[in-house]
Enzyme design. Sequence first.
Site, short mmCIF file in Angstrom:
data_model
loop_
_atom_site.label_atom_id
_atom_site.label_comp_id
_atom_site.label_asym_id
_atom_site.label_seq_id
_atom_site.Cartn_x
_atom_site.Cartn_y
_atom_site.Cartn_z
N SER A 3 16.40 42.23 2.19
CA SER A 3 15.13 42.57 1.53
C SER A 3 14.31 43.61 2.26
CB SER A 3 14.30 41.29 1.36
OG SER A 3 14.14 40.62 2.60
N HIS A 59 6.94 40.34 4.20
CA HIS A 59 7.71 41.55 3.97
C HIS A 59 6.77 42.76 4.05
CE1 HIS A 59 10.74 38.77 2.34
NE2 HIS A 59 11.60 39.72 2.62
#
Length: 268
Positions: free
Chosen positions: A44, A250
């Site tokens: 990711s 993230h």
Amino acid sequence: MSVRKIRASVVTLALAAVAALGVAGPASATDSAAAGGYVALGDSYSSGVGAGSYLPDSGECLRSTNAYPYLWQAANSPASFDFVACSGATTSSVASTQLGVLSASTSLVSVTAGGNDVGFADVMQDCVLAGEATCINSVNNAVSQMNSSLPGSLDALYDGIRARAPQAQVVVLGYPRFYQLAGSCIAGLSEAERTAINNASDVLNDVLAKRSADAGFTYSSVVDEFTGHELCSGDAWLHSVTVPIHNSYHPKAVGQSGGYLPAFRSAV
């Protein structure tokens, strides 16, 4: 005409011919990388989860036009671009599902992998939902995996990349530290938990650096780029716990463009 004059004349004519033909000087490393195919592998952090603007055909892999691979190819126009990084990928799933796009004509490969192998998402869940003791124990278990099973998994992945793309420059990118210690956060995790998580990131990056060096790959850290932009810094390039939940921990779009892209660009 003297020998010196003859030589001077020959040099002058040669330089004039070069100018007339438009012969370029030596290609830069970036030019050489762009001359062939570029393949973006990984998890990711390479697909761009958290950065928004996801490609419609990427499904649950959540590949973003704000992710560093997409930004790099837009600026450098490689001969071909295969963006196959996928949210949730481990070293084994990268090896089994992403390497098929590599070939002898691939000149550049980027990859982030390893965080999911040691269950970093589960670690962060434990730290957010459970107490300090559970959090630190979970971090320690992840560190144990980094030192025991992860090196072999990375070696297997890197061997697979080299076998399929024997001429490519391979850039392995690391992961940022999540927290600025003694920062601006007044709630959430304890300082001991934040310290343990940062230390685990350092161990993970050390393992990545050593295994990539042994494979003959280029390792590029992103720690310097994210310094001053961690959680609790007041100018975070990372999401904290947020909705949708998969964005949590993230990089934001600015973390991709200001953190990962410069780290990748400096290595190519």
